[in-house]
Scaffold this motif. Sequence first.
Motif, mmCIF file in Angstrom:
data_model
loop_
_atom_site.group_PDB
_atom_site.id
_atom_site.type_symbol
_atom_site.label_atom_id
_atom_site.label_comp_id
_atom_site.label_asym_id
_atom_site.label_seq_id
_atom_site.Cartn_x
_atom_site.Cartn_y
_atom_site.Cartn_z
ATOM 1 N N LEU A 77 50.192 39.893 49.246
ATOM 2 C CA LEU A 77 49.152 40.909 49.055
ATOM 3 C C LEU A 77 49.513 41.861 47.920
ATOM 4 O O LEU A 77 48.644 42.266 47.132
ATOM 5 N N LEU A 78 50.780 42.205 47.807
ATOM 6 C CA LEU A 78 51.213 43.081 46.712
ATOM 7 C C LEU A 78 51.008 42.392 45.363
ATOM 8 O O LEU A 78 50.530 43.007 44.408
ATOM 9 N N LEU A 79 51.371 41.116 45.284
ATOM 10 C CA LEU A 79 51.191 40.391 44.027
ATOM 11 C C LEU A 79 49.713 40.295 43.661
ATOM 12 O O LEU A 79 49.346 40.409 42.485
ATOM 13 N N ALA A 80 48.856 40.089 44.651
ATOM 14 C CA ALA A 80 47.417 39.965 44.395
ATOM 15 C C ALA A 80 46.842 41.233 43.774
ATOM 16 O O ALA A 80 45.831 41.188 43.063
ATOM 17 N N GLY A 81 47.474 42.377 44.045
ATOM 18 C CA GLY A 81 46.981 43.634 43.487
ATOM 19 C C GLY A 81 47.448 43.918 42.076
ATOM 20 O O GLY A 81 46.983 44.864 41.440
ATOM 21 N N ILE A 82 48.371 43.091 41.572
ATOM 22 C CA ILE A 82 48.891 43.266 40.214
ATOM 23 C C ILE A 82 48.043 42.456 39.246
ATOM 24 O O ILE A 82 47.767 41.282 39.472
ATOM 25 N N SER A 83 47.617 43.072 38.161
ATOM 26 C CA SER A 83 46.765 42.365 37.201
ATOM 27 C C SER A 83 47.413 42.305 35.824
ATOM 28 O O SER A 83 48.233 43.159 35.452
ATOM 29 N N VAL A 84 47.052 41.269 35.077
ATOM 30 C CA VAL A 84 47.514 41.086 33.706
ATOM 31 C C VAL A 84 46.291 40.972 32.809
ATOM 32 O O VAL A 84 45.364 40.211 33.109
ATOM 33 N N SER A 85 46.275 41.700 31.719
ATOM 34 C CA SER A 85 45.128 41.675 30.810
ATOM 35 C C SER A 85 45.613 41.681 29.354
ATOM 36 O O SER A 85 46.736 42.106 29.063
ATOM 37 N N LYS A 86 44.726 41.222 28.474
ATOM 38 C CA LYS A 86 45.053 41.270 27.040
ATOM 39 C C LYS A 86 44.719 42.669 26.524
ATOM 40 O O LYS A 86 43.760 43.301 26.946
ATOM 41 N N LYS A 87 45.527 43.123 25.581
ATOM 42 C CA LYS A 87 45.301 44.442 24.999
ATOM 43 C C LYS A 87 44.028 44.432 24.158
ATOM 44 O O LYS A 87 43.575 43.378 23.689
ATOM 45 N N ASP A 88 43.441 45.597 23.973
ATOM 46 C CA ASP A 88 42.241 45.713 23.156
ATOM 47 C C ASP A 88 42.533 45.179 21.751
ATOM 48 O O ASP A 88 43.534 45.535 21.128
ATOM 49 N N GLY A 89 41.646 44.301 21.300
ATOM 50 C CA GLY A 89 41.823 43.726 19.972
ATOM 51 C C GLY A 89 42.732 42.524 19.959
ATOM 52 O O GLY A 89 42.973 41.930 18.923
ATOM 53 N N GLY A 90 43.285 42.162 21.188
ATOM 54 C CA GLY A 90 44.194 41.027 21.270
ATOM 55 C C GLY A 90 43.463 39.711 21.362
ATOM 56 O O GLY A 90 42.274 39.654 21.543
ATOM 57 N N SER A 103 54.000 42.495 22.459
ATOM 58 C CA SER A 103 53.248 41.592 23.331
ATOM 59 C C SER A 103 51.761 41.915 23.290
ATOM 60 O O SER A 103 51.359 43.058 23.085
ATOM 61 N N GLN A 104 50.945 40.891 23.521
ATOM 62 C CA GLN A 104 49.498 41.082 23.607
ATOM 63 C C GLN A 104 49.037 41.393 25.032
ATOM 64 O O GLN A 104 47.850 41.606 25.262
ATOM 65 N N LEU A 105 49.968 41.408 25.982
ATOM 66 C CA LEU A 105 49.603 41.562 27.390
ATOM 67 C C LEU A 105 50.014 42.914 27.957
ATOM 68 O O LEU A 105 51.011 43.508 27.544
ATOM 69 N N THR A 106 49.239 43.363 28.940
ATOM 70 C CA THR A 106 49.558 44.559 29.720
ATOM 71 C C THR A 106 49.533 44.197 31.188
ATOM 72 O O THR A 106 48.606 43.526 31.665
ATOM 73 N N LEU A 107 50.550 44.616 31.918
ATOM 74 C CA LEU A 107 50.603 44.419 33.359
ATOM 75 C C LEU A 107 50.258 45.744 34.030
ATOM 76 O O LEU A 107 50.838 46.776 33.700
#
Length: 220
Positions: free
Chosen positions: A207-220, A77-81
């Motif tokens: 509020l718990l969901l709001a604190g969870i982030s999703v980002s693309k991996k470096d180079g993705g 996957s290209q994503l990190t949670l």
Amino acid sequence: MRATGHRRFAAIPSLRSVPVNAGVSHKGENMQFICKLLLIAMLVLVSASSTTGGDHPTASIEIKEANDSYRLSVPVSQLTLTLPKGTWSLKAKSIGTRNPRYFYFEDKKEPSLILSGWFEPARLFIGVPKLWDKDTQSWKKEGLPQPINVSFEKLGGWDTVMYDHSLSNLVSSHLRAHWVQSGTWIDIHLSTTTARSSIENRRALTLLLAGISVSKKDGG
């Protein structure tokens, strides 16, 4: 990722057997047990919709623990949670699924607070309404309580459905959240069972969901 066959889960115990009015010393354990029973119903659905991956290492979840967070991803996957650590405790995969991309956390302070989920290929995401229909059909088939106070909302980048189950003097509130990006579908289920109101439970889960982030991996 190659396809694998469907798996059948064990029969779900009846919620009628749970002593929800038991003494205070066992209240936390009972609420946690109720939440786990409700979670199993969702896993029955996933057994039908999540049919890829097998046990290949590039298709398995990787969870890295830092000082203040957990970082979850799958190599393909290209994503990190990123999950703020808070009082979450990572648990073994013991809730009825062999999905190698499954993760499961319990809160150390509030026994009924549970976070679980999966990473899947985006092509398997059929949309929240269709997934919801499959959920409710599975619950009805298994004899579980029907959801009430159902609401569909967009929370940041998450497509969510929130609902409750009424269990005697307790309210079991759930937030199912979906994030689809760059070929990956992340499915999260937050739940808590308390003597508080639905509004209070949902505020805490949101509020718990709001604190969870999703980002693309470096180079993705």
